[in-house]
Design a protein around this motif. Structure first.
Motif, PDB file in Angstrom:
ATOM      1  N   ALA A  92       0.732  -1.368  -0.112  1.00 44.41           N
ATOM      2  CA  ALA A  92      -0.100  -0.049   0.057  1.00 44.41           C
ATOM      3  C   ALA A  92       0.827   1.321   0.028  1.00 44.41           C
ATOM      4  O   ALA A  92       2.060   1.345   0.656  1.00 44.41           O
ATOM      5  CB  ALA A  92      -0.751  -0.048   1.262  1.00 44.41           C
ATOM      6  N   ILE A  93       0.530   2.476  -0.795  1.00 41.74           N
ATOM      7  CA  ILE A  93       0.957   3.591  -0.775  1.00 41.74           C
ATOM      8  C   ILE A  93       0.164   4.540  -0.330  1.00 41.74           C
ATOM      9  O   ILE A  93      -0.975   4.745  -0.743  1.00 41.74           O
ATOM     10  CB  ILE A  93       1.730   3.935  -2.020  1.00 41.74           C
ATOM     11  N   ALA A  94       0.469   5.635   0.527  1.00 47.95           N
ATOM     12  CA  ALA A  94      -0.577   6.293   1.226  1.00 47.95           C
ATOM     13  C   ALA A  94      -0.883   7.606   0.299  1.00 47.95           C
ATOM     14  O   ALA A  94      -0.186   7.664  -0.614  1.00 47.95           O
ATOM     15  CB  ALA A  94      -0.261   6.791   2.543  1.00 47.95           C
ATOM     16  N   ALA A  95      -1.703   8.354   0.835  1.00 46.79           N
ATOM     17  CA  ALA A  95      -2.186   9.742   0.386  1.00 46.79           C
ATOM     18  C   ALA A  95      -0.851  10.794   0.217  1.00 46.79           C
ATOM     19  O   ALA A  95      -0.045  10.642   1.008  1.00 46.79           O
ATOM     20  CB  ALA A  95      -3.225  10.462   0.807  1.00 46.79           C
ATOM     21  N   ASN A  96      -0.686  11.183  -1.071  1.00 41.09           N
ATOM     22  CA  ASN A  96       0.478  12.383  -1.299  1.00 41.09           C
ATOM     23  C   ASN A  96       1.922  11.613  -1.091  1.00 41.09           C
ATOM     24  O   ASN A  96       2.671  12.541  -0.941  1.00 41.09           O
ATOM     25  CB  ASN A  96       0.168  13.345  -0.511  1.00 41.09           C
ATOM     26  N   SER A  97       1.870  10.351  -0.972  1.00 42.25           N
ATOM     27  CA  SER A  97       3.249   9.778  -0.937  1.00 42.25           C
ATOM     28  C   SER A  97       4.299  10.135  -1.784  1.00 42.25           C
ATOM     29  O   SER A  97       5.479  10.398  -1.333  1.00 42.25           O
ATOM     30  CB  SER A  97       3.093   8.131  -0.818  1.00 42.25           C
ATOM     31  N   PHE A  98       3.962  10.084  -3.212  1.00 42.58           N
ATOM     32  CA  PHE A  98       5.048  10.532  -4.115  1.00 42.58           C
ATOM     33  C   PHE A  98       4.420  11.777  -4.826  1.00 42.58           C
ATOM     34  O   PHE A  98       4.622  11.941  -5.961  1.00 42.58           O
ATOM     35  CB  PHE A  98       5.068   9.351  -5.296  1.00 42.58           C
ATOM     36  N   ARG A  99       3.806  12.650  -4.122  1.00 45.07           N
ATOM     37  CA  ARG A  99       3.329  13.916  -4.574  1.00 45.07           C
ATOM     38  C   ARG A  99       4.667  15.166  -5.215  1.00 45.07           C
ATOM     39  O   ARG A  99       5.607  14.905  -4.653  1.00 45.07           O
ATOM     40  CB  ARG A  99       2.888  14.815  -3.469  1.00 45.07           C
ATOM     41  N   GLU A 100       4.274  15.153  -6.242  1.00 43.85           N
ATOM     42  CA  GLU A 100       5.139  16.168  -7.156  1.00 43.85           C
ATOM     43  C   GLU A 100       6.717  15.647  -7.498  1.00 43.85           C
ATOM     44  O   GLU A 100       7.656  16.535  -7.540  1.00 43.85           O
ATOM     45  CB  GLU A 100       5.435  17.600  -6.297  1.00 43.85           C
ATOM     46  N   ILE A 101       6.810  14.328  -7.454  1.00 42.53           N
ATOM     47  CA  ILE A 101       8.104  13.702  -8.054  1.00 42.53           C
ATOM     48  C   ILE A 101       8.224  13.816  -9.531  1.00 42.53           C
ATOM     49  O   ILE A 101       7.219  14.156 -10.236  1.00 42.53           O
ATOM     50  CB  ILE A 101       8.222  12.224  -7.663  1.00 42.53           C
ATOM     51  N   MET A 102       9.574  13.641  -9.860  1.00 49.09           N
ATOM     52  CA  MET A 102       9.573  13.640 -11.442  1.00 49.09           C
ATOM     53  C   MET A 102      10.590  12.678 -11.771  1.00 49.09           C
ATOM     54  O   MET A 102      11.772  12.430 -11.024  1.00 49.09           O
ATOM     55  CB  MET A 102      10.371  15.098 -11.773  1.00 49.09           C
ATOM     56  N   ALA A 103      10.044  11.560 -12.343  1.00 54.70           N
ATOM     57  CA  ALA A 103      10.847  10.506 -13.014  1.00 54.70           C
ATOM     58  C   ALA A 103      10.735  10.052 -14.250  1.00 54.70           C
ATOM     59  O   ALA A 103       9.194  10.235 -14.892  1.00 54.70           O
ATOM     60  CB  ALA A 103      10.386   9.467 -11.999  1.00 54.70           C
ATOM     61  N   ASN A 104      11.422   9.571 -15.104  1.00 55.22           N
ATOM     62  CA  ASN A 104      11.194   8.936 -16.434  1.00 55.22           C
ATOM     63  C   ASN A 104      10.200   7.694 -16.277  1.00 55.22           C
ATOM     64  O   ASN A 104       9.249   7.535 -17.046  1.00 55.22           O
ATOM     65  CB  ASN A 104      12.232   8.490 -17.148  1.00 55.22           C
ATOM     66  N   SER A 105      10.268   7.012 -15.132  1.00 49.70           N
ATOM     67  CA  SER A 105       9.530   5.942 -15.063  1.00 49.70           C
ATOM     68  C   SER A 105       9.255   5.344 -13.471  1.00 49.70           C
ATOM     69  O   SER A 105      10.147   5.760 -12.828  1.00 49.70           O
ATOM     70  CB  SER A 105       9.995   4.659 -15.969  1.00 49.70           C
ATOM     71  N   VAL A 106       8.110   4.876 -13.367  1.00 50.25           N
ATOM     72  CA  VAL A 106       7.808   4.406 -12.149  1.00 50.25           C
ATOM     73  C   VAL A 106       7.516   3.019 -12.084  1.00 50.25           C
ATOM     74  O   VAL A 106       6.673   2.560 -12.606  1.00 50.25           O
ATOM     75  CB  VAL A 106       6.704   5.114 -11.278  1.00 50.25           C
ATOM     76  N   TYR A 107       8.248   2.062 -11.226  1.00 48.02           N
ATOM     77  CA  TYR A 107       7.715   0.591 -11.170  1.00 48.02           C
ATOM     78  C   TYR A 107       7.054   0.477  -9.840  1.00 48.02           C
ATOM     79  O   TYR A 107       7.726   0.424  -8.526  1.00 48.02           O
ATOM     80  CB  TYR A 107       8.986  -0.326 -11.275  1.00 48.02           C
ATOM     81  N   LEU A 108       5.696  -0.095  -9.845  1.00 51.29           N
ATOM     82  CA  LEU A 108       5.035  -0.433  -8.511  1.00 51.29           C
ATOM     83  C   LEU A 108       5.173  -1.614  -8.226  1.00 51.29           C
ATOM     84  O   LEU A 108       4.579  -2.584  -9.046  1.00 51.29           O
ATOM     85  CB  LEU A 108       3.638   0.373  -8.749  1.00 51.29           C
ATOM     86  N   GLY A 109       5.581  -2.179  -7.238  1.00 53.08           N
ATOM     87  CA  GLY A 109       6.039  -3.451  -6.776  1.00 53.08           C
ATOM     88  C   GLY A 109       4.923  -4.586  -7.206  1.00 53.08           C
ATOM     89  O   GLY A 109       3.756  -4.027  -7.090  1.00 53.08           O
ATOM     90  N   LYS A 110       5.212  -5.711  -7.225  1.00 54.94           N
ATOM     91  CA  LYS A 110       4.236  -6.628  -7.563  1.00 54.94           C
ATOM     92  C   LYS A 110       3.100  -7.093  -6.562  1.00 54.94           C
ATOM     93  O   LYS A 110       2.720  -8.187  -6.700  1.00 54.94           O
ATOM     94  CB  LYS A 110       4.955  -7.947  -8.272  1.00 54.94           C
ATOM     95  N   SER A 111       3.323  -6.631  -5.276  1.00 53.60           N
ATOM     96  CA  SER A 111       2.416  -6.950  -4.098  1.00 53.60           C
ATOM     97  C   SER A 111       1.344  -5.833  -3.949  1.00 53.60           C
ATOM     98  O   SER A 111       0.572  -5.947  -3.084  1.00 53.60           O
ATOM     99  CB  SER A 111       3.178  -7.437  -3.034  1.00 53.60           C
ATOM    100  N   LEU A 112       1.412  -4.634  -4.720  1.00 57.01           N
ATOM    101  CA  LEU A 112       0.898  -3.393  -4.321  1.00 57.01           C
ATOM    102  C   LEU A 112      -0.617  -3.712  -4.559  1.00 57.01           C
ATOM    103  O   LEU A 112      -1.254  -4.339  -5.463  1.00 57.01           O
ATOM    104  CB  LEU A 112       1.055  -2.308  -5.447  1.00 57.01           C
ATOM    105  N   ALA A 113      -1.378  -3.383  -3.618  1.00 62.68           N
ATOM    106  CA  ALA A 113      -2.897  -3.727  -3.723  1.00 62.68           C
ATOM    107  C   ALA A 113      -3.772  -2.288  -3.675  1.00 62.68           C
ATOM    108  O   ALA A 113      -4.732  -2.090  -4.219  1.00 62.68           O
ATOM    109  CB  ALA A 113      -3.330  -4.146  -2.339  1.00 62.68           C
ATOM    110  N   SER A 114      -3.104  -1.200  -2.855  1.00 61.27           N
ATOM    111  CA  SER A 114      -4.005   0.137  -3.198  1.00 61.27           C
ATOM    112  C   SER A 114      -3.126   1.299  -3.020  1.00 61.27           C
ATOM    113  O   SER A 114      -1.878   1.288  -2.745  1.00 61.27           O
ATOM    114  CB  SER A 114      -4.558   0.150  -1.812  1.00 61.27           C
ATOM    115  N   ILE A 115      -3.568   2.152  -3.910  1.00 64.84           N
ATOM    116  CA  ILE A 115      -2.942   3.604  -4.348  1.00 64.84           C
ATOM    117  C   ILE A 115      -3.624   4.564  -3.569  1.00 64.84           C
ATOM    118  O   ILE A 115      -4.804   4.827  -4.394  1.00 64.84           O
ATOM    119  CB  ILE A 115      -2.822   3.589  -5.984  1.00 64.84           C
TER     120      ILE A 115
END
Length: 525
Positions: free
Chosen positions: A112-135
């Motif tokens: 799980a990743i919480a509210a605003n956890s990656f707010r305003e980041i800048m990245a070419n790509s994002v890999y969300l791990g293979k167990s993630l259930a909620s965004i």
């Protein structure tokens, strides 16, 4: 929105609140997977974290990243374990504002990743791990991300999160995606993706030049470059992958290529040495098979009539029936203009600029053998949404003028069917409120969602252009002589070229479903 959800608004809000963050004792907790009390904070390296229990086991929540926030486009791998605790949650605002990341890789342990956890980041790509259930809600609010990998384990996506991704690679099928409780806007989607799905650009990196392979429908890609006689050291940078197990994508080998070295070389990221090219001078073709990692380099011709020399060795191709030459190059957000200095070589004669300047956006410049200064491409970093520049180059050998237009691919180019489609054209401009704008619009006045069209008067000349629509900047590296039809692709960054031999009215018609563009010269009455 991605889909229509037949649920009461109160239930929708409740679900997103549950998948978001609640706070107690100053510690962020994701209620969607909360189990047991969460501890007070601890520190491990650049990370602040807290612990919580699920059954008899204790896990970690990263609550804050305290390290440097300028990654200079390196990979950022979030740790799977902190002080012996497996990381299962990302807390509220934990990575806010982290910028200039190549690949941001979450461990497969995160659920799980919480509210605003990656707010305003800048990245070419994002890999969300293979167990993630909620965004969580607004988890990527204001972020600028080209590509995101979303696993099929995800069950709920709250608003203002993955809509910040320009393109989403989803592990599951389209049917799987439609089962997700999603309250976010739709990005460009690719289904049935895996962690080895390639995307981005394969590039040859050298101290002397940078050469970009074009994306293609096949696994084999080619690129050509004009090189003077000499010795060149280089590596291959394979297109960004989501593979979290092997984040290093620079490939090399201790091998020397000569003008006609037979066969190819199988590359692997474990090989760190530079490759070498002993060039006698001429046009060299680099061929790379993305599936087998085989690279070959061969001399395919003498030095071309016109090319850019200096740091850039870009070949400009002659347009049949004209004395014009066209080419293009791409650059990233952090492109250094000192690394893109160039002059024009015309039939072996070096033509420079009257004064040193940086080419920005667009302009027409005269070059001459009497001038010695070079020019470079300048990236306007004040325009935060601009991350890739595609520079169109048209050289008129009769007048020695080089015309440059900078097309940009933005993080935020999400234009719906109902809006106009724009043709951004090199060499055609109009004035609006005192500002020169090199474009015209294709209209769909009846909102057919199929055809958009416009008629424009053109003088004789060579024009390069791109289509800007809800799919971003679309193009195809084709030449259209007077009239013709071409299917254009948003994955090909090269501009199209239109040759106008006779002044008159030309119609542009784009089928918004098949993405076939028709350009036709209207006959005189």
């Amino acid at each position: 929105m991605k889909k229509t959800i037949n649920k009461p608004l109160s239930l929708i809000l409740t679900l997103c609140l549950l998948a978001s963050v609640i706070s107690f004792s100053g510690i962020s907790v994701n209620a969607a997977t909360a189990g047991g009390d969460e501890s007070v904070g601890a520190v491990s390296g650049d990370y602040q974290y807290s612990t919580f229990k699920e059954g008899s086991k204790t896990f970690a929540t990263i609550t804050k990243y305290t390290g440097t926030k300028n990654f200079n486009y390196s990979d950022f791998v979030i740790p799977r374990v902190l002080d012996g605790y497996i990381v299962k949650r990302i807390g509220e605002y934990a990575f806010q504002g982290c910028k200039y990341i190549n690949r941001l890789i979450l461990p497969d342990s995160v659920t799980a990743i919480a509210a605003n956890s990656f707010r305003e980041i800048m990245a070419n790509s994002v890999y969300l791990g293979k167990s993630l259930a909620s965004i969580g809600i607004s988890s990527f609010y204001g972020a600028k991300v080209f590509y995101g990998y979303v696993p099929k384990t995800v069950k709920i996506i709250c608003g203002s999160s993955v809509s910040s991704f320009k393109t989403i690679y989803y592990e599951g099928s389209k049917s799987d995606w439609n089962k997700i409780e999603s309250y976010d806007a739709l990005s460009e989607m690719f289904y049935d993706a895996n962690t080895d799905t390639p995307f981005g650009d394969n590039m040859i990196i050298s101290d002397d030049f940078t050469l970009r392979f074009e994306r293609s429908k096949t696994n084999t890609q080619t690129a050509e470059i004009a090189l003077n006689a000499g010795t060149y050291k280089f590596k291959l940078k394979k297109g960004y992958f989501f593979n979290a197990e092997n984040p290093d994508n620079m490939m090399g080998y201790s091998k020397t290529f000569y003008d006609q070295t037979p066969g190819g070389l199988t590359l692997n990221s474990k090989y760190k040495s530079d490759m070498t090219l002993e060039a006698s001078g001429g046009v060299y073709r680099f061929t790379f098979n993305e599936s087998t990692n085989v690279l070959s380099v061969k001399r395919v011709g003498d030095m071309p009539e016109v090319y850019l020399t200096g740091k850039l060795h870009t070949v400009l191709k002659k347009v049949s029936g004209t004395n014009s030459y066209v080419g293009y190059m791409t650059e990233l957000h952090n492109f250094d203009p000192n690394e893109s200095e160039f002059k024009v070589c015309k039939n072996g004669e070096i033509l420079g600029f009257e004064s040193k300047n940086d080419v920005s956006d667009w302009g027409s410049y005269t070059v001459s053998s009497e001038w010695t200064e070079s020019s470079g491409f300048k990236v306007d970093t004040t325009r935060g949404t601009r991350e890739i520049y595609i520079n169109s180059i048209v050289f008129d050998a009769d007048t020695n003028k080089i015309n440059i237009r900078s097309f940009t691919r933005s993080y935020n180019e999400t234009i719906t069917y109902s809006r106009d489609i724009t043709v951004v054209m090199n060499g055609l401009s109009k004035t609006k409120n005192g500002e020169e704008l090199p474009y015209f619009n294709l209209y769909d006045p009846n909102n057919t969602k199929t055809l958009a069209h416009a008629t424009v008067n053109l003088e004789p000349g060579v024009y390069t252009f791109k289509i800007k629509s809800y799919k971003g900047l679309s193009c195809g590296d084709y030449i259209i002589n007077e009239s013709g039809s071409k299917e254009i692709k948003p994955t090909n960054l090269a501009p199209l070229t239109l040759v106008v031999k006779e002044a008159g009215a030309y119609t542009f018609v784009l089928n918004k479903q098949t993405y076939v563009l028709h350009v036709n010269k209207l006959t005189s009455q």
